[in-house]
Design an enzyme around this catalytic site. Structure first.
Site, PDB file in Angstrom:
ATOM      1  N   GLU A  80       0.770  -1.312   0.012  1.00 18.37           N
ATOM      2  CA  GLU A  80       0.025   0.044  -0.020  1.00 18.37           C
ATOM      3  C   GLU A  80       0.921   1.264   0.208  1.00 18.37           C
ATOM      4  O   GLU A  80       1.733   1.545   0.940  1.00 18.37           O
ATOM      5  CB  GLU A  80      -1.010  -0.086   1.175  1.00 18.37           C
ATOM      6  CG  GLU A  80      -1.994   1.268   1.063  1.00 18.37           C
ATOM      7  CD  GLU A  80      -3.133   1.295   2.181  1.00 18.37           C
ATOM      8  OE1 GLU A  80      -3.407   0.223   2.587  1.00 18.37           O
ATOM      9  OE2 GLU A  80      -3.335   2.383   2.660  1.00 18.37           O
ATOM     10  N   LYS A 274      -7.946   0.072  11.023  1.00 21.62           N
ATOM     11  CA  LYS A 274      -7.155  -0.359   9.736  1.00 21.62           C
ATOM     12  C   LYS A 274      -5.852   0.341   9.605  1.00 21.62           C
ATOM     13  O   LYS A 274      -4.909  -0.124   9.234  1.00 21.62           O
ATOM     14  CB  LYS A 274      -8.134  -0.200   8.683  1.00 21.62           C
ATOM     15  CG  LYS A 274      -7.676  -0.827   7.328  1.00 21.62           C
ATOM     16  CD  LYS A 274      -6.846  -0.064   6.468  1.00 21.62           C
ATOM     17  CE  LYS A 274      -6.508  -0.979   5.199  1.00 21.62           C
ATOM     18  NZ  LYS A 274      -5.810   0.067   4.299  1.00 21.62           N
ATOM     19  N   ASP A 290       2.302 -14.139  12.010  1.00 21.52           N
ATOM     20  CA  ASP A 290       0.795 -14.376  11.339  1.00 21.52           C
ATOM     21  C   ASP A 290       0.195 -13.170  11.597  1.00 21.52           C
ATOM     22  O   ASP A 290      -0.358 -13.023  12.626  1.00 21.52           O
ATOM     23  CB  ASP A 290       0.489 -15.701  12.026  1.00 21.52           C
ATOM     24  CG  ASP A 290      -0.966 -16.036  11.592  1.00 21.52           C
ATOM     25  OD1 ASP A 290      -1.666 -15.367  10.780  1.00 21.52           O
ATOM     26  OD2 ASP A 290      -1.356 -17.208  12.001  1.00 21.52           O
ATOM     27  N   HIS A 387      -1.196  10.427  -0.305  1.00 19.12           N
ATOM     28  CA  HIS A 387      -1.317   9.105  -1.128  1.00 19.12           C
ATOM     29  C   HIS A 387      -1.442   9.270  -2.233  1.00 19.12           C
ATOM     30  O   HIS A 387      -1.102   8.167  -3.187  1.00 19.12           O
ATOM     31  CB  HIS A 387      -2.925   8.649  -0.437  1.00 19.12           C
ATOM     32  CG  HIS A 387      -3.166   7.391  -0.703  1.00 19.12           C
ATOM     33  ND1 HIS A 387      -2.759   6.119   0.118  1.00 19.12           N
ATOM     34  CD2 HIS A 387      -4.087   6.640  -1.453  1.00 19.12           C
ATOM     35  CE1 HIS A 387      -3.169   5.101  -0.353  1.00 19.12           C
ATOM     36  NE2 HIS A 387      -3.919   5.401  -1.223  1.00 19.12           N
TER      37      HIS A 387
HETATM   38  C1  MEV Z   1      -5.747   3.732   4.597  1.00 17.88           C
HETATM   39  O1  MEV Z   1      -5.126   2.421   4.306  1.00 17.88           O
HETATM   40  C2  MEV Z   1      -5.787   3.904   6.412  1.00 17.88           C
HETATM   41  C3  MEV Z   1      -6.535   5.167   6.659  1.00 17.88           C
HETATM   42  O2  MEV Z   1      -7.883   5.191   6.170  1.00 17.88           O
HETATM   43  C4  MEV Z   1      -6.731   5.168   8.281  1.00 17.88           C
HETATM   44  C5  MEV Z   1      -7.578   6.064   8.764  1.00 17.88           C
HETATM   45  O3  MEV Z   1      -8.655   6.750   8.077  1.00 17.88           O
HETATM   46  O4  MEV Z   1      -7.419   6.626  10.264  1.00 17.88           O
HETATM   47  C6  MEV Z   1      -5.943   6.715   6.217  1.00 17.88           C
END
Ligand code: MEV
Length: 432
Positions: A80, A274, A290, A387
């Site tokens: 990513e 996430k 793992d 990003h």
């Molecule tokens: C993207 O991989 C993760 C985010 O969405 C986490 C977040 O929103 O805190 C940027």
């Protein structure tokens, strides 16, 4: 097609390559992606079944991650965009402000034998003290080496599970697996306990084994007694170096509110977590651990009070800004593929061959650094800016941009929205 598993490695590749548009190229591509060294290649192929090639994932480094005063250059395997850059950026900021501190660590892992007892339940309850001694005595031969390494059985309990099934019971085992993740060890212990149950009752009251039915014996990937807490703090005015054009006090306030939202709202909490797992999984992957177990564990823990919440927290008071993260984490630095996978082994070397507890700190700190970076972007510029810069590079590769087109596109998209369509259109208009 039956019998695929019985084909040789080469035959499997040939067979599968026929499903591609160009079998000759595909066969070569599958072969070339494999490790060259004969010995390591053989180990690698044996990790899993029907292996015909290797799937590459970028392997990067988040430098200068300071945990308990020690600086690590942390290997991360992730595809990513932005994850490594983001973790590196916040690792550097926090390293300049003392780094992360581990403030809580426990390493006990659980597993259960689920069984049904069709005889008198009082008989089972009364025999439990003797049965427990018998099972623990048997188990000593399995745990001998683990005990020598400082681990072993912490507790064994008989629990009644009548709410699931009237005759259902559970043996709950808690073990310290020291530097190993311990999945194989725990499962071996549990299968020994299951065997021990039959043996005890065969000698005791149930020679034909009619009263006992073992349903299953398996570790639990939910490890609330194997957790780590990492924290860090700085003065609010210090945040000026990362809050961009935003006043650091406003930044701290928005940041803390974003964390409160993630604690209260499931929809946000999942995305917030996430962002933590982006860092956690990448280090786990790079060290041969793992990450599926870690994901399942972390999300169950996030819902431990009945509502799914953020795993990390933030406070700002009296001019001090603090962040922290507690999560369950079952990792190993011995066993599994940690020393068989050449890059996993190298990652551990780069980290200075940590024990499991030390690695837990590094992993959790990288998770918190990733989380901090993500929320920092969200409450300031928005996530797309950073990003998309990396995403632009992926898109330029996808459309085979020439070096000249790359240069012009990078300048053009500095202040514009990046999308598949926009990049495609732009390249179409640009001479090579
Ligand atoms: C993207 O991989 C993760 C985010 O969405 C986490 C977040 O929103 O805190 C940027």
């Amino acid at each position: 097609m039956y019998g695929f598993s019985r084909l040789s490695e080469e035959e499997k590749r040939k067979f599968i390559a026929r499903y591609s548009q160009n079998p000759e190229v595909a066969g070569r591509q599958l072969e070339e992606a494999l490790i060259r060294d004969e010995n390591e290649r053989r180990h690698f192929l044996e990790f899993s079944e029907n292996t015909i090639s290797a799937f590459h994932t970028p392997y990067g480094i988040a430098p200068n991650q300071k945990v308990d005063g020690k600086v690590y250059h942390v290997p991360m395997a992730t595809e990513e965009s932005s994850v490594v850059a983001a973790a590196s950026h916040s690792a550097r900021f926090w390293a300049e402000h003392g780094g992360f501190r581990v403030t809580g660590l426990s390493t006990i892992k659980p597993g259960q034998v689920w069984f049904r007892w069709f005889g008198d339940p009082n008989y089972l309850r009364n025999r439990w003290p003797l049965l427990k001694l018998f099972l623990l005595e048997r188990l000593k031969k399995v745990t001998l080496n683990m005990v020598k390494r400082g681990g072993g059985v912490k507790s064994l309990e008989l629990l009644e599970k009548g709410e699931i099934d009237p005759q259902l019971f559970q043996l709950e085992l808690q073990v310290d697996t020291v530097d190993s993740m311990g999945a194989n060890f725990v499962n071996t212990c549990l299968e020994d306990l299951a065997e021990g149950l039959f043996q005890f009752f065969a000698l005791d009251s149930d020679p034909e084994g009619k009263n006992l039915q073992v349903v299953m014996a398996i570790l639990s990937n939910y490890t609330p007694a194997c957790t780590i807490t990492v924290e860090s703090s700085c003065r609010i005015e210090d945040l000026a170096s990362i809050s961009g054009s935003m006043d650091p006090f406003l930044f701290a306030e928005k940041f803390e509110l974003a964390f409160r939202i993630a604690s209260a709202d499931i929809s946000r909490a999942v995305t917030h977590n996430k962002g933590i797992m982006n860092g956690i999984d990448a280090v786990l992957m790079a060290t041969g651990n793992d990450h599926r177990a870690a994901e399942a564990d972390a999300h169950a823990y996030a819902a431990r009070d009945g509502q799914y919440r953020s795993l990390s927290w933030c406070n700002q008071a009296d001019g001090v800004f603090s962040i922290g993260l507690t999560l369950p984490l079952a990792v190993g630095t011995v066993g599994g593929i940690t020393h068989l996978h050449p890059l996993a082994r190298l990652s551990l070397e780069i980290l200075g061959d940590p024990g499991a507890g030390e690695l837990m700190g590094i992993v959790a700190a990288t998770g918190l650094a990733s989380n901090f970076a993500a929320v920092r972007s969200l409450v300031t510029t928005g996530i797309q800016q950073g990003h998309m810069r990396l995403h632009l590079s992926n898109l330029l590769n996808l459309y085979n941009a020439t070096p000249r087109q790359r240069e012009i596109a990078t300048a053009y998209f500095r202040n514009r929205k990046v999308s598949y369509e926009a990049v495609k259109h732009f390249l179409h208009e640009q001479p090579c």
